[in-house]
Write a protein that holds these residues in place. Structure first.
Motif: not given
Length: 220
Positions: A9-19, A22-26, A144-150
């Motif tokens: 649950s902690k992993f899934i929560f962190c993954d959502l936070v970082y996603t 990153f969406e905000n940055i994009l 690192y966060y399992n999410v990147n972009a092009m």
């Protein structure tokens, strides 16, 4: 609840936070693209690095603009050497605070796209995958966060959604070595901008990787 479930649950929560971060940055990078498009700046269509430099130096590293769009908590660097490979990333995005690790950053790879050989191996769509998506799935670029972009810099007149279909055709038919869970599909987290997409892949280490794709057209 077991410790294993709590850890999951902690992993899934962190993954959502970082996603979401990153969406905000994009979203903020897309605001910079709007500013650039409205500035009448001459765009060097022949060179993706020069286009990136205009976006990066003129906007993402501009302290006044960063304050204006509320993105001062991130550092944006160009052509940064990767720690564990020979890769040199186009744009590295590192949170200023709190500092976690030298490896804790997001990566954006930039590629030119045109209307030539859209489903052929000689076209820029093929290069977008071969020198872009594949660099993430093979670990040439870290995730690192399992999410990147092009970012696709579009330098010819084309139907962007149709071109995404062409990229997906190549991805699914010419790159069987890339494990694609879902091909590029439309996203909706950026207000008033339809040309952003998401794909999901497995890395060579069998980690699930989410890639966002922003399509920035500079054709008037």
């Amino acid at each position: 609840m077991s410790d294993n479930l709590l850890d999951a649950s902690k992993f899934i929560f962190c993954d959502l936070v970082y996603t979401k971060e990153f969406e905000n940055i994009l979203s903020k990078i897309t605001l910079c693209y709007f500013m650039l498009r409205n500035s009448n700046t001459e765009i060097p269509f022949h060179d993706e690095n020069e286009i990136r430099n205009i976006l990066l130096n003129g906007y993402l590293k501009n302290s006044d603009i960063k304050k204006q769009i509320n993105i001062t908590e991130y550092l944006f660097d160009k052509e940064t050497n990767e720690i564990h490979s020979k890769g040199r990333v186009d744009i590295r995005i590192m949170p200023i605070n709190p500092f976690i690790s030298d490896e804790a950053y997001y990566i954006i790879e930039c590629k030119r796209l045109d209307n030539k050989a859209c489903r052929g191996v000689s076209g820029l769509n093929y290069k977008y995958i071969d020198d872009g998506i594949q660099r993430f799935t093979t670990g040439y670029y870290s995730s690192y966060y399992n999410v990147n972009a092009m970012i696709g810099f579009i330098v010819d007149s084309l139907d962007i959604h149709k071109n995404i279909e062409d990229i997906n055709f190549l991805l699914l038919n010419k790159f069987r070595n890339i494990t694609t869970i879902s091909a590029l599909g439309k996203e909706g987290f950026i207000d008033n901008y339809e040309f952003h997409y998401r794909s999901i892949h497995l890395t060579n280490e069998k980690n699930e990787l989410k890639l966002y794709h922003l399509m920035f057209s500079f054709v008037q």
